[in-house]
Design an enzyme around this catalytic site. Sequence first.
Site, PDB file in Angstrom:
ATOM      1  N   ASP A 141       0.835  -1.207   0.000  1.00  0.00           N
ATOM      2  CA  ASP A 141       0.000   0.000   0.000  1.00  0.00           C
ATOM      3  C   ASP A 141       0.864   1.248   0.000  1.00  0.00           C
ATOM      4  OD1 ASP A 141      -2.586   1.427   2.151  1.00  0.00           O
ATOM      5  OD2 ASP A 141      -2.335   1.460  -0.038  1.00  0.00           O
ATOM      6  N   LYS A 144       3.003   3.306  -5.614  1.00  0.00           N
ATOM      7  CA  LYS A 144       2.461   2.295  -6.543  1.00  0.00           C
ATOM      8  C   LYS A 144       3.517   1.782  -7.509  1.00  0.00           C
ATOM      9  CE  LYS A 144      -0.699   3.406  -3.970  1.00  0.00           C
ATOM     10  NZ  LYS A 144      -0.726   2.662  -2.686  1.00  0.00           N
ATOM     11  N   ASP A 169      -3.141  -2.965  -2.602  1.00  0.00           N
ATOM     12  CA  ASP A 169      -4.195  -1.955  -2.660  1.00  0.00           C
ATOM     13  C   ASP A 169      -4.014  -1.101  -3.926  1.00  0.00           C
ATOM     14  OD1 ASP A 169      -5.213   0.942  -0.698  1.00  0.00           O
ATOM     15  OD2 ASP A 169      -6.405  -0.464  -1.880  1.00  0.00           O
ATOM     16  N   ASN A 170      -5.068  -0.458  -4.365  1.00  0.00           N
ATOM     17  CA  ASN A 170      -5.017   0.576  -5.410  1.00  0.00           C
ATOM     18  C   ASN A 170      -4.565   0.105  -6.787  1.00  0.00           C
ATOM     19  OD1 ASN A 170      -3.567   2.150  -2.708  1.00  0.00           O
ATOM     20  ND2 ASN A 170      -5.597   2.762  -3.432  1.00  0.00           N
ATOM     21  N   GLU A 199     -11.279   4.344  -1.431  1.00  0.00           N
ATOM     22  CA  GLU A 199     -11.768   4.645  -0.078  1.00  0.00           C
ATOM     23  C   GLU A 199     -12.652   5.898  -0.060  1.00  0.00           C
ATOM     24  OE1 GLU A 199      -8.674   3.829  -0.857  1.00  0.00           O
ATOM     25  OE2 GLU A 199      -7.214   5.317  -0.280  1.00  0.00           O
TER      26      GLU A 199
HETATM   27  C1  77K Z   1       2.784  10.274  -0.236  1.00  0.00           C
HETATM   28  N1  77K Z   1       2.524   8.868  -0.030  1.00  0.00           N
HETATM   29  C2  77K Z   1       2.898   8.157   1.028  1.00  0.00           C
HETATM   30  N2  77K Z   1       2.459   6.891   0.851  1.00  0.00           N
HETATM   31  C3  77K Z   1       1.846   6.817  -0.333  1.00  0.00           C
HETATM   32  C4  77K Z   1       1.280   5.583  -0.911  1.00  0.00           C
HETATM   33  N3  77K Z   1      -0.179   5.579  -1.065  1.00  0.00           N
HETATM   34  C5  77K Z   1      -0.754   6.204  -2.091  1.00  0.00           C
HETATM   35  O1  77K Z   1      -0.081   6.852  -2.875  1.00  0.00           O
HETATM   36  C6  77K Z   1      -2.247   6.143  -2.232  1.00  0.00           C
HETATM   37  C7  77K Z   1      -2.882   7.126  -3.005  1.00  0.00           C
HETATM   38  C8  77K Z   1      -4.281   7.120  -3.149  1.00  0.00           C
HETATM   39  C9  77K Z   1      -4.944   8.174  -3.968  1.00  0.00           C
HETATM   40  C10 77K Z   1      -4.488   9.485  -3.922  1.00  0.00           C
HETATM   41  C11 77K Z   1      -5.124  10.462  -4.671  1.00  0.00           C
HETATM   42  C12 77K Z   1      -6.214  10.129  -5.473  1.00  0.00           C
HETATM   43  F1  77K Z   1      -6.840  11.100  -6.186  1.00  0.00           F
HETATM   44  C13 77K Z   1      -6.656   8.825  -5.539  1.00  0.00           C
HETATM   45  C14 77K Z   1      -6.031   7.853  -4.781  1.00  0.00           C
HETATM   46  C15 77K Z   1      -5.054   6.125  -2.524  1.00  0.00           C
HETATM   47  C16 77K Z   1      -4.415   5.138  -1.776  1.00  0.00           C
HETATM   48  O2  77K Z   1      -5.147   4.150  -1.175  1.00  0.00           O
HETATM   49  C17 77K Z   1      -3.028   5.136  -1.628  1.00  0.00           C
HETATM   50  O3  77K Z   1      -2.462   4.120  -0.902  1.00  0.00           O
HETATM   51  C18 77K Z   1       1.855   8.076  -0.906  1.00  0.00           C
HETATM   52 MG    MG Z   2      -3.905   2.554  -0.562  1.00  0.00          MG
END
Ligand code: 77K
Ligand code: MG
Length: 221
Positions: A141, A144, A169-170, A199
């Site tokens: 998670d 990506k 995830d994602n 989410e």
């Molecule tokens: C900065 N950073 C530190 N850890 C991470 C890793 N996680 C993600 O990037 C992550 C992003 C999104 C998401 C963000 C914007 C949007 F418009 C749609 C979805 C959803 C998730 O569930 C995620 O896990 C990023």
């Molecule tokens: Mg996620």
Amino acid sequence: TQSTRPQRILTAVQKNATRGDPRSVVKAIDHFCRNKEWAMNVGDEKGCILDSVVSEVNPATVLELGTYCGYSTVRIASLLPPNAKLITLEFNPDFAAIARQVIAWAGLEDKVQLVEGASGDWIPKMKEQFGVKTFDLVFLDHWKNSYLPDTKLMEECGLLRKGSVLLADNVICPGAPEYLEFIRSSPRYKSQYFKSHLEYTKVEDGLEKSVFLGLVNEEWT
Ligand SMILES: Cn1cnc(CNC(=O)c2cc(-c3ccc(F)cc3)cc(O)c2O)c1
Ligand SMILES: [Mg+2]
């Protein structure tokens, strides 16, 4: 000074959740993120799929890549059998600081080892640093585009055994196209897609569950 979103999530937990009650911590974060401020927790809908996979695997060792505020850490750790261990890696020190407090509020600090730093640096050190042989379950998670290189690294480091489960995830939003392409076409994995939603939204997203089959024999020809 302005508070950050993770700090506001922690405040919501401290105000609305009962110390030592993981379910109330999960509920408080979901309520805050659905009604006040969206945040990138796996959330309640995908969280139920995560719960069912954790219960099915009943893991003794879990690796979580990407802690954020500790929401999925709490969900997973609350379902683990006694003496089971969850190691969660977080690159961002501010996220890690909040997650430690969320995990402590849930009363799960004895089951969780939160490690700060880059997954690529820590994965090769898992065995020597934490006495881990292999992981029964890995929850991906974090960034990506790190899903694929880190999966290959876990294989190379011998951290996966026949039957180890990867849950990512994602895979639709934001998406992990290289990971999906690799894992779905590899003879070393048996994959299954669980369709869901991003989410707290109606946007499509989902989880990819992949079982490591070990080195399959055609690789020795
Ligand atoms: C900065 N950073 C530190 N850890 C991470 C890793 N996680 C993600 O990037 C992550 C992003 C999104 C998401 C963000 C914007 C949007 F418009 C749609 C979805 C959803 C998730 O569930 C995620 O896990 C990023
Ligand atoms: Mg996620």
